[in-house]
Design a protein around this motif. Structure first.
Motif, PDB file in Angstrom:
ATOM      1  N   ARG A 109       0.860  -1.183   0.000  1.00 25.68           N
ATOM      2  CA  ARG A 109       0.000   0.000   0.000  1.00 25.68           C
ATOM      3  C   ARG A 109       0.900   1.238   0.000  1.00 25.68           C
ATOM      4  NH1 ARG A 109      -3.902   0.012   4.184  1.00 25.68           N
ATOM      5  NH2 ARG A 109      -3.851  -2.231   4.163  1.00 25.68           N
ATOM      6  N   VAL A 110       0.420   2.289  -0.656  1.00 27.95           N
ATOM      7  CA  VAL A 110       1.148   3.560  -0.670  1.00 27.95           C
ATOM      8  C   VAL A 110       0.169   4.692  -0.397  1.00 27.95           C
ATOM      9  CG1 VAL A 110       2.999   2.766  -2.216  1.00 27.95           C
ATOM     10  CG2 VAL A 110       0.938   3.775  -3.196  1.00 27.95           C
ATOM     11  N   ARG A 111       0.693   5.793   0.107  1.00 21.98           N
ATOM     12  CA  ARG A 111      -0.149   6.974   0.372  1.00 21.98           C
ATOM     13  C   ARG A 111      -0.530   7.693  -0.906  1.00 21.98           C
ATOM     14  NH1 ARG A 111       3.560   7.662   4.897  1.00 21.98           N
ATOM     15  NH2 ARG A 111       4.950   8.743   3.489  1.00 21.98           N
ATOM     16  N   ALA A 112       0.291   7.598  -1.935  1.00 25.42           N
ATOM     17  CA  ALA A 112       0.096   8.361  -3.172  1.00 25.42           C
ATOM     18  C   ALA A 112      -1.189   7.958  -3.894  1.00 25.42           C
ATOM     19  CB  ALA A 112       1.287   8.151  -4.106  1.00 25.42           C
ATOM     20  N   ALA A 113      -1.769   8.936  -4.597  1.00 34.33           N
ATOM     21  CA  ALA A 113      -2.971   8.692  -5.398  1.00 34.33           C
ATOM     22  C   ALA A 113      -2.565   8.042  -6.720  1.00 34.33           C
ATOM     23  CB  ALA A 113      -3.689  10.011  -5.656  1.00 34.33           C
ATOM     24  N   PRO A 114      -3.499   7.286  -7.328  1.00 29.43           N
ATOM     25  CA  PRO A 114      -3.161   6.602  -8.580  1.00 29.43           C
ATOM     26  C   PRO A 114      -3.275   7.503  -9.810  1.00 29.43           C
ATOM     27  CG  PRO A 114      -5.373   6.030  -7.956  1.00 29.43           C
ATOM     28  CD  PRO A 114      -4.815   6.910  -6.860  1.00 29.43           C
ATOM     29  N   SER A 115      -2.816   8.745  -9.700  1.00 25.01           N
ATOM     30  CA  SER A 115      -2.892   9.654 -10.844  1.00 25.01           C
ATOM     31  C   SER A 115      -1.488  10.031 -11.304  1.00 25.01           C
ATOM     32  CB  SER A 115      -3.672  10.917 -10.468  1.00 25.01           C
ATOM     33  OG  SER A 115      -3.027  11.589  -9.416  1.00 25.01           O
ATOM     34  N   GLU A 116      -1.322  10.109 -12.609  1.00 26.09           N
ATOM     35  CA  GLU A 116      -0.060  10.510 -13.231  1.00 26.09           C
ATOM     36  C   GLU A 116       1.124   9.653 -12.775  1.00 26.09           C
ATOM     37  OE1 GLU A 116       0.496  14.726 -12.867  1.00 26.09           O
ATOM     38  OE2 GLU A 116      -1.615  15.108 -13.235  1.00 26.09           O
ATOM     39  N   GLY A 117       0.866   8.398 -12.465  1.00 28.41           N
ATOM     40  CA  GLY A 117       1.949   7.484 -12.104  1.00 28.41           C
ATOM     41  C   GLY A 117       2.532   7.674 -10.719  1.00 28.41           C
ATOM     42  N   GLU A 118       1.909   8.520  -9.899  1.00 28.95           N
ATOM     43  CA  GLU A 118       2.461   8.792  -8.561  1.00 28.95           C
ATOM     44  C   GLU A 118       2.500   7.534  -7.695  1.00 28.95           C
ATOM     45  OE1 GLU A 118       0.485  12.078  -6.678  1.00 28.95           O
ATOM     46  OE2 GLU A 118       0.559  13.255  -8.526  1.00 28.95           O
ATOM     47  N   ALA A 119       1.429   6.749  -7.729  1.00 28.77           N
ATOM     48  CA  ALA A 119       1.387   5.519  -6.920  1.00 28.77           C
ATOM     49  C   ALA A 119       2.431   4.518  -7.406  1.00 28.77           C
ATOM     50  CB  ALA A 119      -0.006   4.905  -6.958  1.00 28.77           C
ATOM     51  N   ASN A 120       2.627   4.428  -8.720  1.00 26.59           N
ATOM     52  CA  ASN A 120       3.637   3.510  -9.258  1.00 26.59           C
ATOM     53  C   ASN A 120       5.043   3.921  -8.818  1.00 26.59           C
ATOM     54  OD1 ASN A 120       1.707   1.972 -10.553  1.00 26.59           O
ATOM     55  ND2 ASN A 120       1.905   3.049 -12.487  1.00 26.59           N
ATOM     56  N   GLU A 121       5.322   5.219  -8.847  1.00 26.74           N
ATOM     57  CA  GLU A 121       6.632   5.707  -8.401  1.00 26.74           C
ATOM     58  C   GLU A 121       6.829   5.424  -6.912  1.00 26.74           C
ATOM     59  OE1 GLU A 121       7.390   9.802  -9.434  1.00 26.74           O
ATOM     60  OE2 GLU A 121       6.565   9.494 -11.439  1.00 26.74           O
ATOM     61  N   ALA A 122       5.791   5.646  -6.121  1.00 24.25           N
ATOM     62  CA  ALA A 122       5.872   5.380  -4.681  1.00 24.25           C
ATOM     63  C   ALA A 122       6.104   3.893  -4.435  1.00 24.25           C
ATOM     64  CB  ALA A 122       4.602   5.853  -3.983  1.00 24.25           C
ATOM     65  N   LEU A 123       5.454   3.031  -5.223  1.00 26.03           N
ATOM     66  CA  LEU A 123       5.649   1.589  -5.095  1.00 26.03           C
ATOM     67  C   LEU A 123       7.095   1.214  -5.397  1.00 26.03           C
ATOM     68  CD1 LEU A 123       4.656  -1.340  -4.777  1.00 26.03           C
ATOM     69  CD2 LEU A 123       4.073  -1.294  -7.216  1.00 26.03           C
ATOM     70  N   CYS A 124       7.650   1.764  -6.460  1.00 26.44           N
ATOM     71  CA  CYS A 124       9.041   1.461  -6.822  1.00 26.44           C
ATOM     72  C   CYS A 124       9.993   1.892  -5.711  1.00 26.44           C
ATOM     73  CB  CYS A 124       9.413   2.124  -8.152  1.00 26.44           C
ATOM     74  SG  CYS A 124       8.606   1.340  -9.572  1.00 26.44           S
ATOM     75  N   LEU A 175       8.914  -0.807 -13.381  1.00 27.40           N
ATOM     76  CA  LEU A 175       7.568  -1.333 -13.598  1.00 27.40           C
ATOM     77  C   LEU A 175       7.546  -1.952 -14.992  1.00 27.40           C
ATOM     78  CD1 LEU A 175       4.647  -1.507 -12.513  1.00 27.40           C
ATOM     79  CD2 LEU A 175       4.212   0.628 -13.694  1.00 27.40           C
ATOM     80  N   VAL A 176       7.299  -3.257 -15.078  1.00 27.11           N
ATOM     81  CA  VAL A 176       7.331  -3.974 -16.355  1.00 27.11           C
ATOM     82  C   VAL A 176       5.938  -4.101 -16.948  1.00 27.11           C
ATOM     83  CG1 VAL A 176       7.940  -6.168 -17.450  1.00 27.11           C
ATOM     84  CG2 VAL A 176       9.372  -5.261 -15.631  1.00 27.11           C
ATOM     85  N   ALA A 177       4.932  -4.332 -16.085  1.00 26.56           N
ATOM     86  CA  ALA A 177       3.558  -4.517 -16.577  1.00 26.56           C
ATOM     87  C   ALA A 177       2.570  -4.061 -15.507  1.00 26.56           C
ATOM     88  CB  ALA A 177       3.318  -5.983 -16.918  1.00 26.56           C
ATOM     89  N   GLY A 178       1.386  -3.643 -15.956  1.00 30.33           N
ATOM     90  CA  GLY A 178       0.317  -3.291 -15.029  1.00 30.33           C
ATOM     91  C   GLY A 178       0.317  -1.846 -14.576  1.00 30.33           C
ATOM     92  N   ALA A 179       0.756  -0.932 -15.425  1.00 30.30           N
ATOM     93  CA  ALA A 179       0.834   0.480 -15.042  1.00 30.30           C
ATOM     94  C   ALA A 179      -0.501   1.023 -14.539  1.00 30.30           C
ATOM     95  CB  ALA A 179       1.339   1.321 -16.207  1.00 30.30           C
ATOM     96  N   THR A 180      -1.607   0.573 -15.125  1.00 29.72           N
ATOM     97  CA  THR A 180      -2.920   1.079 -14.703  1.00 29.72           C
ATOM     98  C   THR A 180      -3.736   0.018 -13.988  1.00 29.72           C
ATOM     99  OG1 THR A 180      -3.887   0.530 -16.852  1.00 29.72           O
ATOM    100  CG2 THR A 180      -3.008   2.765 -16.578  1.00 29.72           C
ATOM    101  N   ALA A 181      -3.158  -1.150 -13.741  1.00 32.14           N
ATOM    102  CA  ALA A 181      -3.882  -2.242 -13.075  1.00 32.14           C
ATOM    103  C   ALA A 181      -3.482  -2.326 -11.607  1.00 32.14           C
ATOM    104  CB  ALA A 181      -3.564  -3.568 -13.767  1.00 32.14           C
ATOM    105  N   ARG A 182      -4.283  -3.040 -10.830  1.00 29.59           N
ATOM    106  CA  ARG A 182      -3.974  -3.233  -9.414  1.00 29.59           C
ATOM    107  C   ARG A 182      -2.825  -4.228  -9.235  1.00 29.59           C
ATOM    108  NH1 ARG A 182      -6.667  -2.352  -4.551  1.00 29.59           N
ATOM    109  NH2 ARG A 182      -8.400  -1.404  -5.619  1.00 29.59           N
ATOM    110  N   ILE A 183      -2.769  -5.258 -10.107  1.00 30.23           N
ATOM    111  CA  ILE A 183      -1.691  -6.244 -10.068  1.00 30.23           C
ATOM    112  C   ILE A 183      -0.579  -5.756 -10.990  1.00 30.23           C
ATOM    113  CG2 ILE A 183      -1.049  -8.662 -10.432  1.00 30.23           C
ATOM    114  CD1 ILE A 183      -3.151  -8.274  -8.238  1.00 30.23           C
ATOM    115  N   LYS A 184       0.608  -5.620 -10.437  1.00 26.78           N
ATOM    116  CA  LYS A 184       1.741  -5.080 -11.191  1.00 26.78           C
ATOM    117  C   LYS A 184       2.879  -6.080 -11.220  1.00 26.78           C
ATOM    118  CE  LYS A 184       0.313  -0.505  -9.875  1.00 26.78           C
ATOM    119  NZ  LYS A 184      -0.301  -0.187 -11.132  1.00 26.78           N
ATOM    120  N   ARG A 185       3.709  -5.965 -12.228  1.00 22.18           N
ATOM    121  CA  ARG A 185       4.895  -6.807 -12.363  1.00 22.18           C
ATOM    122  C   ARG A 185       6.103  -5.877 -12.352  1.00 22.18           C
ATOM    123  NH1 ARG A 185       5.833 -12.067 -11.668  1.00 22.18           N
ATOM    124  NH2 ARG A 185       7.278 -12.930 -13.128  1.00 22.18           N
ATOM    125  N   LEU A 186       7.016  -6.128 -11.427  1.00 21.43           N
ATOM    126  CA  LEU A 186       8.218  -5.305 -11.303  1.00 21.43           C
ATOM    127  C   LEU A 186       9.449  -6.132 -11.615  1.00 21.43           C
ATOM    128  CD1 LEU A 186       7.495  -3.535  -7.894  1.00 21.43           C
ATOM    129  CD2 LEU A 186       7.069  -2.637 -10.158  1.00 21.43           C
TER     130      LEU A 186
END
Length: 103
Positions: free
Chosen positions: A41-56, A72-83
């Motif tokens: 889980r991350v605090r960032a919102a899922p807009s403009e890739g902020e949540a993905n960056e926080a996850l990384c 991030l390899v797959a799942g940029a807009t999905a809940r399940i991501k592949r890193l």
């Protein structure tokens, strides 16, 4: 386990919860289709890739590598991501095992 060794590092499946109140790894979950994923889980919102960056950043910190080594390899807009995490596979797996064991 939600990770597997690859050439030059490991591949990791993650189920991300954006706007989760805090940045944390919550352990391992088995999906309905039987696949294991690392719950994060991350605090960032899922807009403009902020949540993905926080996850990384979160995964890099947990694995003990710089954020540039987590991609991030797959799942940029999905809940399940592949890193993909670059580095020594056994060392990275040991670091993730330690994080999950403490949950």
């Amino acid at each position: 386990r939600p990770w597997s060794a690859t050439a030059g590092g490991i591949a990791l499946s993650v189920r991300l919860t954006p706007k989760g109140g805090r940045d944390a790894i919550d352990g391992i979950e088995i999906l309905a289709d039987g696949r294991p994923v690392l719950k994060a889980r991350v605090r960032a919102a899922p807009s403009e890739g902020e949540a993905n960056e926080a996850l990384c950043r979160l995964i890099a910190k947990a694995a003990g590598v710089p954020p540039r080594d987590v991609a991030l390899v797959a799942g940029a807009t999905a809940r399940i991501k592949r890193l993909a995490i670059a580095g020594d596979g056994p060392t990275l797996i040991a670091a993730l095992e330690k994080v999950v064991a403490s949950r």
